[in-house]
Design an enzyme around this catalytic site. Structure first.
Site, PDB file in Angstrom:
ATOM      1  N   ILE A   1       0.857  -1.203   0.000  1.00 51.87           N
ATOM      2  CA  ILE A   1       0.000   0.000   0.000  1.00 51.87           C
ATOM      3  C   ILE A   1       0.888   1.247   0.000  1.00 51.87           C
ATOM      4  CG2 ILE A   1      -1.875   1.226   1.183  1.00 51.87           C
ATOM      5  CD1 ILE A   1      -2.464  -1.371   2.729  1.00 51.87           C
ATOM      6  N   GLY A  12       1.817 -20.151   5.192  1.00 49.59           N
ATOM      7  CA  GLY A  12       3.016 -19.320   5.002  1.00 49.59           C
ATOM      8  C   GLY A  12       2.844 -17.881   5.461  1.00 49.59           C
ATOM      9  N   GLU A  58       5.198 -16.960  10.767  1.00 51.45           N
ATOM     10  CA  GLU A  58       6.531 -17.550  10.859  1.00 51.45           C
ATOM     11  C   GLU A  58       6.463 -18.791  11.756  1.00 51.45           C
ATOM     12  OE1 GLU A  58       9.243 -15.947   9.528  1.00 51.45           O
ATOM     13  OE2 GLU A  58       8.091 -14.223   8.861  1.00 51.45           O
ATOM     14  N   LYS A  62       5.415  -0.897  13.389  1.00 52.19           N
ATOM     15  CA  LYS A  62       4.822  -0.118  12.300  1.00 52.19           C
ATOM     16  C   LYS A  62       4.120   1.134  12.850  1.00 52.19           C
ATOM     17  CE  LYS A  62       4.415  -4.274   9.483  1.00 52.19           C
ATOM     18  NZ  LYS A  62       3.586  -5.433   9.161  1.00 52.19           N
TER      19      LYS A  62
HETATM   20  N1  HSE Z   1       4.559 -10.383   9.276  1.00 50.64           N
HETATM   21  C1  HSE Z   1       3.920  -9.245   8.719  1.00 50.64           C
HETATM   22  C2  HSE Z   1       2.426  -9.469   8.650  1.00 50.64           C
HETATM   23  C3  HSE Z   1       4.383  -8.908   7.332  1.00 50.64           C
HETATM   24  O1  HSE Z   1       1.936 -10.555   8.964  1.00 50.64           O
HETATM   25  O2  HSE Z   1       1.728  -8.547   8.290  1.00 50.64           O
HETATM   26  C4  HSE Z   1       5.670  -8.185   7.317  1.00 50.64           C
HETATM   27  O3  HSE Z   1       5.558  -6.927   7.908  1.00 50.64           O
END
Ligand code: HSE
Length: 426
Positions: free
Chosen positions: A139, A190, A193, A208
């Site tokens: 985005i 996927g 993690e 963020k």
């Molecule tokens: N692991 C993050 C998410 C993506 O699931 O949005 C990478 O910032």
């Protein structure tokens, strides 16, 4: 005749996003130069894992496992840092500035930790930093805020900034799965993690939030001082009760400016189903921003994935390549609001032993702390040991709610610790 400009880049880190950038530049190189008169050349790529050399070979790009070779290459103009984490990424970025190179990074963890230092070093060496890919993947949020909204004051924003947790919450609601089943599914697909802690405990959202706070309010907050709660404590029954209230539970990054105070937090929140953020499904991200004078707007799209995120990285390369400038904000003076002082409505679920007086004791404690109850629902016995009591409060002070729940959890009539979810009036 049109004059073309050449920019040579070195990429450090060939994970999902790094590979996406290599593939997308190969695919869209001529489109970019037709549109912008900029030729991007990948001069070299680096990854500590020798097996990543296969990708470089596929595109005939020189490969190294030694980042120093890229950082000291006099022919490289822009370093694209895509390894993530604090070190060695931080040392690489600092070395890039000192060697006269601009930097493009997707590294929200590093920016949240050391953003102030990194931007001040970039300023000292007159270098640019591009970080479009650090928040909300594909985005174009950073550019929209920094350029499109340059004349606006951001009053507040709410963001669903993590696709993994949004996917898990959506699956719990749609499939009626418990948290661990939805998490396993996210790992299988996927999204999550192998160690999902950073996502599910809200740390990725927090990182963020820090980047967006810098962009919207010109200040780097201390992440350790921001209330951060993840979704691992959210149960299927909370999701179902929220649904009965015509609401949904979302993991939100919240930033609200109240005069010179900034209220920042990350936590699961109950929001009305009809709000566009509640409609954000699966691994999508969305940010709702309220500005003066442009009003409210919503950004929605793919927040992760190597190829989609590569478009954000490439847009930074083009921006820096064409204009030799990144995004930097003047530092503003602002005070961070203490979470204890915030006010909200609350959803509280108690698991009480079905005995006379249990509810009266709870109500007494809430009343003594100036917490007014808006509604109470006692559900049928879920099992023999306890019965769920769902309370919605009127607006109350966070510190009072915390004290009340501590007291209530000590009552002998409580079968297990209470659940509290903030109701966000967005
Ligand atoms: N692991 C993050 C998410 C993506 O699931 O949005 C990478 O910032």
């Amino acid at each position: 005749m049109e004059r073309f400009m050449n920019k040579r880049i070195g990429i450090i880190g060939l994970g999902n996003v790094g590979e996406g950038v290599v593939r997308s530049i190969d695919r869209y190189k001529s489109l970019i130069s037709r549109r912008t008169s900029l030729n991007i050349e990948i001069k070299a790529v680096c990854d500590a894992r020798p097996q990543k050399g296969v990708l470089a070979k596929e595109f005939s790009i020189p490969f190294t496992t030694d980042a120093k070779q890229i950082l000291t290459d006099p022919e490289i103009d822009i370093i694209v840092e895509l390894i993530g984490g604090i070190e060695p990424a931080k040392s690489f970025i600092c070395a890039a500035f000192k060697n006269g190179k601009d930097v493009v990074t997707a590294n929200k963890a590093l920016l949240a930790d050391s953003g102030k230092e990194i931007f001040s070093l970039a300023g000292k060496y007159g270098r640019a930093v591009g970080f479009e890919a650090s928040v909300c993947g594909a985005i174009p949020l950073i550019k929209s805020i920094s350029e499109g909204l340059v004349s606006c004051e951001v009053k507040k924003f709410y963001g669903i900034l993590n696709g993994t947790t949004n996917y898990i919450l959506c699956k719990m609601e749609k499939e009626k799965w418990d948290f661990s089943r939805a998490l396993k599914d996210a790992q299988k697909k996927g999204f999550a993690e192998a160690d999902p802690t950073t996502d599910i405990e809200g740390k990725d959202t927090l990182n963020k939030l820090c980047v967006l706070t810098y962009l919207c309010f010109g200040v780097w907050p201390d992440p350790s001082k921001i209330l951060t709660e993840g979704i691992s404590r959210i149960s299927l029954q909370d999701i179902m009760y929220a649904q009965q209230m015509n609401c949904r539970i979302k993991l939100l990054a919240v930033a609200k400016r109240e005069k010179d105070q900034l209220d920042l937090r990350v936590h699961p929140a109950i929001i009305p189903q009809e709000h566009p953020l509640a409609e954000t499904s699966d691994a999508y991200n969305a940010v709702s921003i309220d500005t003066d004078p442009a009003g409210e707007m919503l950004f929605y799209g793919l927040g992760a994935g190597g190829v989609p995120t590569s478009s954000a990285v490439i847009s930074d390369i083009v921006d820096i390549g064409l204009h030799d400038k990144g995004i930097a904000r003047a530092q503003e003076k602002i005070v961070f609001k203490n979470i204890k002082e915030t006010r909200s409505r609350y959803y509280i679920r108690f698991m009480a032993k079905d005995k006379p007086g249990a509810l009266a004791m709870v109500a007494k404690i809430l009343g003594s702390l100036d917490i007014s109850i808006a509604s109470v629902t006692q559900k049928e016995k879920a099992n023999r040991a306890s019965v769920p009591i769902i309370m919605i409060t009127h607006e109350a002070k966070e510190s009072n709610i915390k004290r009340a729940l501590e007291k209530i959890d000590c009552l002998p009539s409580m079968a297990s610790p209470s659940q509290m979810i903030r109701i966000e009036s967005i």
